[in-house]
Design an enzyme around this catalytic site. Structure first.
Site, short mmCIF file in Angstrom:
data_model
loop_
_atom_site.label_atom_id
_atom_site.label_comp_id
_atom_site.label_asym_id
_atom_site.label_seq_id
_atom_site.Cartn_x
_atom_site.Cartn_y
_atom_site.Cartn_z
N LYS A 1 40.94 41.93 51.06
CA LYS A 1 42.00 41.04 50.55
C LYS A 1 41.60 39.58 50.76
CE LYS A 1 46.97 40.18 50.76
NZ LYS A 1 47.06 40.06 49.30
N HIS B 1 46.57 44.78 55.75
CA HIS B 1 46.01 45.05 54.42
C HIS B 1 44.53 45.43 54.57
CE1 HIS B 1 49.63 43.06 52.82
NE2 HIS B 1 49.36 43.72 51.71
P1 NAD Z 1 40.82 44.13 42.05
O1 NAD Z 1 39.72 43.28 42.57
O2 NAD Z 1 40.68 45.61 42.10
O3 NAD Z 1 41.08 43.75 40.52
C1 NAD Z 1 41.03 42.47 39.98
C2 NAD Z 1 40.46 42.60 38.58
O4 NAD Z 1 40.62 41.35 37.92
C3 NAD Z 1 38.97 42.94 38.54
O5 NAD Z 1 38.76 44.01 37.64
C4 NAD Z 1 38.30 41.64 38.05
O6 NAD Z 1 37.14 41.90 37.26
C5 NAD Z 1 39.42 41.07 37.20
N1 NAD Z 1 39.37 39.62 37.04
C6 NAD Z 1 39.18 38.68 37.99
N2 NAD Z 1 39.25 37.46 37.44
C7 NAD Z 1 39.50 37.62 36.14
C8 NAD Z 1 39.68 36.73 35.05
N3 NAD Z 1 39.61 35.41 35.23
N4 NAD Z 1 39.92 37.26 33.84
C9 NAD Z 1 39.98 38.59 33.66
N5 NAD Z 1 39.81 39.48 34.64
C10 NAD Z 1 39.57 39.00 35.86
O7 NAD Z 1 42.14 43.64 42.79
P2 NAD Z 1 43.53 44.43 42.96
O8 NAD Z 1 43.50 45.23 44.21
O9 NAD Z 1 43.88 45.08 41.67
O10 NAD Z 1 44.51 43.21 43.25
C11 NAD Z 1 44.69 42.16 42.32
C12 NAD Z 1 45.73 41.19 42.83
O11 NAD Z 1 47.00 41.84 42.91
C13 NAD Z 1 45.47 40.62 44.24
O12 NAD Z 1 45.86 39.26 44.28
C14 NAD Z 1 46.40 41.44 45.12
O13 NAD Z 1 46.79 40.71 46.28
C15 NAD Z 1 47.57 41.61 44.19
N6 NAD Z 1 48.49 42.73 44.48
C16 NAD Z 1 49.80 42.51 44.20
C17 NAD Z 1 50.72 43.53 44.35
C18 NAD Z 1 52.16 43.28 43.98
O14 NAD Z 1 53.00 44.17 44.14
N7 NAD Z 1 52.48 42.10 43.46
C19 NAD Z 1 50.30 44.79 44.81
C20 NAD Z 1 48.95 44.98 45.09
C21 NAD Z 1 48.04 43.95 44.90
#
Ligand code: NAD
Length: 267
Positions: free
Chosen positions: A160, A156
């Protein structure tokens, strides 16, 4: 009565959250009723993702957003630290959680299942919404019946937060169901550099590679006398997860209790 499903997206300004906002706005069966993010407050969720303005402004307080917009489903892609309290809050207000954020513990999942049961609503926590990745996990679990010696390597991006990835943990759990615990490797092996052999799970090892430029990949390598088998999945962009998230938002309306893993929806 309209069958449109009202959706709140949490983490709406994040990389995954933006794709979810786009997907919801582009599906007539779904209605975006709230977009929540810690930053970008007051911005229109449509323009935030490069679409025409939709009239839904980004809010920073999840509880206020849930009370004000009464969604049917909350999709959360935030951080492991916040996703658990966010999910508890959604369930408290009778909003079905569809959680993509990774890093939940088995105890948290059990607790959230109980809360969903008590509220009589469905929920889903899916460490991976990619259909190809789900097939990779299922094929690996099947192969483990015949090749019980294996290692998982996941790759990744370097930002991450959790390691191993939720997908690797889920893969390990599925494999463990099909394989007796065998402690692999030489019983006398010693690490001269700590962590060299990776994380230990049920007798096998999981390795987490974190590098800039990498998106999301995983391979499961099986070794047996005179042969190896490698089962590998590569994700190249976030839009690839959206057919899975879309299906989950619709499915979660149909059952009660918390399901862990998108694999339950893929036969
Ligand atoms: P990112 O950092 O780009 O986005 C996270 C967003 O959440 C940010 O905009 C941040 O400001 C916001 N945020 C954080 N805490 C918050 C809160 N308490 N209230 C409101 N907003 C809040 O991250 P990303 O790359 O979009 O990944 C997010 C999560 O998704 C990670 O845990 C990643 O591992 C996971 N993910 C899961 C999958 C899947 O298929 N399930 C795929 C990709 C990523």
């Amino acid at each position: 009565m309209s069958n449109v499903i009202k959706v709140a997206v949490v983490g709406a300004a994040g990389r995954m959250g933006k794709e979810v906002v786009k997907m919801v706005l582009e599906d007539e069966q779904l209605e975006l009723v709230a977009a929540v993010n810690r930053s970008h407050e007051g911005e229109d969720a449509g323009t935030l993702v490069g679409l025409p303005a939709c009239g839904v402004l980004v809010q920073s307080d999840l509880e206020m957003a849930l009370i004000g917009s009464k969604p049917d489903v909350m999709v959360d892609f935030t951080t492991p630290q916040f996703a658990y309290p966010n999910t508890q809050l959604a369930i408290k207000y009778g909003v079905r959680p569809v959680i993509g954020t990774t890093g939940f513990t088995p105890e948290q999942i059990e607790q959230l299942d109980k809360q969903c049961q008590d509220q009589g609503i469905g929920g889903l926590i899916a460490p991976n919404f990619s259909i190809g990745a789900i097939l990779m996990m299922k094929f690996a679990a099947q192969a483990a019946k015949y090749f019980p010696h294996l290692e998982i390597i996941e790759y990744h991006g370097d930002q991450k937060l959790d390691a191993p990835s939720g997908t690797a943990v889920k893969t390990a759990e599925l494999i463990a169901k099909n394989r007796e615990e065998i402690r692999q490797g030489n019983p006398k092996e010693e690490e001269t550099i700590e962590g060299a052999r990776g994380g230990y799970y049920n007798g096998f090892r999981i390795h987490s590679v974190r590098l800039p430029g990498v998106f999301a990949q995983q391979e499961v390598i099986f070794g047996a006398f005179g042969q190896t088998l490698k089962i590998r999945h590569d994700s190249y962009e976030r839009a690839g997860y959206m057919p899975g998230v879309n299906l989950a938002v619709k499915k979660v309306m149909e059952y009660t209790g918390l399901i862990y893993g998108f694999d339950h929806f893929i036969e």
